[in-house]
Design a protein around this motif. Structure first.
Motif, PDB file in Angstrom:
ATOM      1  N   ALA A  77      34.664  51.456  80.587  1.00  0.00           N
ATOM      2  CA  ALA A  77      35.912  50.915  81.135  1.00  0.00           C
ATOM      3  C   ALA A  77      36.144  49.500  80.598  1.00  0.00           C
ATOM      4  O   ALA A  77      37.259  49.146  80.192  1.00  0.00           O
ATOM      5  N   GLY A  78      35.082  48.703  80.580  1.00  0.00           N
ATOM      6  CA  GLY A  78      35.197  47.325  80.086  1.00  0.00           C
ATOM      7  C   GLY A  78      35.593  47.277  78.627  1.00  0.00           C
ATOM      8  O   GLY A  78      36.453  46.490  78.216  1.00  0.00           O
ATOM      9  N   LEU A  79      34.973  48.146  77.830  1.00  0.00           N
ATOM     10  CA  LEU A  79      35.263  48.144  76.393  1.00  0.00           C
ATOM     11  C   LEU A  79      36.698  48.610  76.121  1.00  0.00           C
ATOM     12  O   LEU A  79      37.402  48.036  75.281  1.00  0.00           O
TER      13      LEU A  79
ATOM     14  N   ALA B  48      39.533  39.344  81.339  1.00  0.00           N
ATOM     15  CA  ALA B  48      38.545  38.809  82.289  1.00  0.00           C
ATOM     16  C   ALA B  48      37.850  39.954  83.023  1.00  0.00           C
ATOM     17  O   ALA B  48      36.626  39.944  83.196  1.00  0.00           O
ATOM     18  N   VAL B  49      38.629  40.949  83.443  1.00  0.00           N
ATOM     19  CA  VAL B  49      38.032  42.107  84.129  1.00  0.00           C
ATOM     20  C   VAL B  49      37.093  42.842  83.171  1.00  0.00           C
ATOM     21  O   VAL B  49      35.981  43.247  83.542  1.00  0.00           O
ATOM     22  N   SER B  50      37.531  42.994  81.922  1.00  0.00           N
ATOM     23  CA  SER B  50      36.694  43.637  80.909  1.00  0.00           C
ATOM     24  C   SER B  50      35.348  42.920  80.788  1.00  0.00           C
ATOM     25  O   SER B  50      34.289  43.561  80.713  1.00  0.00           O
ATOM     26  N   ALA B  51      35.393  41.580  80.786  1.00  0.00           N
ATOM     27  CA  ALA B  51      34.166  40.788  80.666  1.00  0.00           C
ATOM     28  C   ALA B  51      33.236  41.043  81.846  1.00  0.00           C
ATOM     29  O   ALA B  51      32.028  41.231  81.682  1.00  0.00           O
ATOM     30  N   VAL B  52      33.800  41.072  83.044  1.00  0.00           N
ATOM     31  CA  VAL B  52      32.981  41.278  84.253  1.00  0.00           C
ATOM     32  C   VAL B  52      32.356  42.681  84.228  1.00  0.00           C
ATOM     33  O   VAL B  52      31.158  42.852  84.515  1.00  0.00           O
ATOM     34  N   LEU B  53      33.155  43.684  83.866  1.00  0.00           N
ATOM     35  CA  LEU B  53      32.654  45.068  83.858  1.00  0.00           C
ATOM     36  C   LEU B  53      31.508  45.234  82.854  1.00  0.00           C
ATOM     37  O   LEU B  53      30.476  45.836  83.167  1.00  0.00           O
TER      38      LEU B  53
END
Lengths: 135, 139
Positions: free
Chosen positions: B90-92, B115-120
């Motif tokens: 999901a993050g990628l 930012a969400v991608s980084a956290v995931l």
């Protein structure tokens, strides 16, 4: 799994976790700018995921899984492999310190040299084990 | 080979192909006229290769082949394993969608997606470390 592989792969896992964290901090900062100095993490991120994680994981798995010798010391020259572990990790930390602290910049070269010497030590260790099983 | 390992490795293979296609597209911009966003694809290309392919291949093979955690849970927590797979992918995917647009400043409102991608992805990385740590042992 032999003790050296345990140390090597666990060290690699730590570099993976922190390497991902540093990458995540930079990516977060790219999307939602918090602190422009986050980009200073780039060389540390690359060093951790490339050398600390990928290279070190390959070395740890190779030490575990490549054919063993038909002697009492089945893993061969284990001392050379431990020296490789110490030099590689010392090198990664030296490169990191040199990249992060401006007044320690010469440590980048020292660290790269240590990494190279570590890889030579590992090659010396692993060379006789690249053979047919039972051969 | 357990099901989760197959998912990691097959997803990795898809990213491998997509990464190289992205590399071709990125390079083609020097020869033919392509949309501006193509010039922003270098970090996406690198991470498709490094995270999508290499990391997922390693995680899949490690999940399959590392020493067993216990007789009852040979591969550690399956829940943590699937969580790693879902969060990482999901993050990628969020990164692939949002990074070129954010880089071009065309849609800065999409910055929160990065930012969400980084956290995931960071969470996925540590979940893998936690689930694998106890399997790195003598037997």
């Amino acid at each position: 799994m032999p003790r050296l592989s345990i140390w090597t792969i666990r060290a690699a896992l730590l570099y993976f976790g922190f390497g991902f964290t540093f990458g995540g901090l930079m990516l977060y900062n790219k999307g939602v700018p918090v602190d422009p100095s986050a980009w200073r993490l780039l060389p540390v991120h690359i060093e951790f995921v490339l050398i600390g994680w990928t290279v070190q994981l390959a070395m740890g798995v190779a030490f575990w899984i490549l054919p063993r010798l038909r002697r009492e010391d089945r893993y061969g020259n284990v001392r050379a492999a431990w020296i490789a572990f110490a030099l590689l990790n010392g090198g990664v930390l030296a490169v990191t310190a040199g990249a992060w602290f401006d007044n320690l910049a010469p440590l980048v070269l020292v660290g790269r040299g240590a990494e190279m010497a570590g890889v030579v030590a590992f090659a010396i260790h692993i060379w006789p084990r690249v053979k047919a099983f039972g051969g | 080979m357990p099901r989760l390992a197959r998912w990691f490795i097959k997803a990795g293979l898809l990213y491998f192909v997509i990464a190289l296609a992205t590399g071709v597209l990125y390079q083609a911009r020097t020869e033919i006229d392509l949309p501006t966003w193509v010039s922003t694809l270098n970090p996406v290309y690198v991470h498709l290769l490094a995270v999508g392919w290499i990391t997922q291949l390693i995680i899949g093979v490690a999940y399959w082949m590392f020493p067993k955690f216990s007789k009852e849970q040979p591969r550690g927590s399956e829940t943590l394993g699937w969580a790693t797979f879902i969060l990482l992918n999901a993050g990628l995917i969020l990164r692939i969608i949002s990074e070129p647009r954010v880089t071009l400043r065309a849609e800065p409102d999409l910055g929160w997606l990065l930012a969400v991608s980084a956290v995931l992805q960071t969470a996925a990385g540590w979940l893998f470390v936690i689930n694998t740590w106890s399997r790195v042992k003598e037997r």
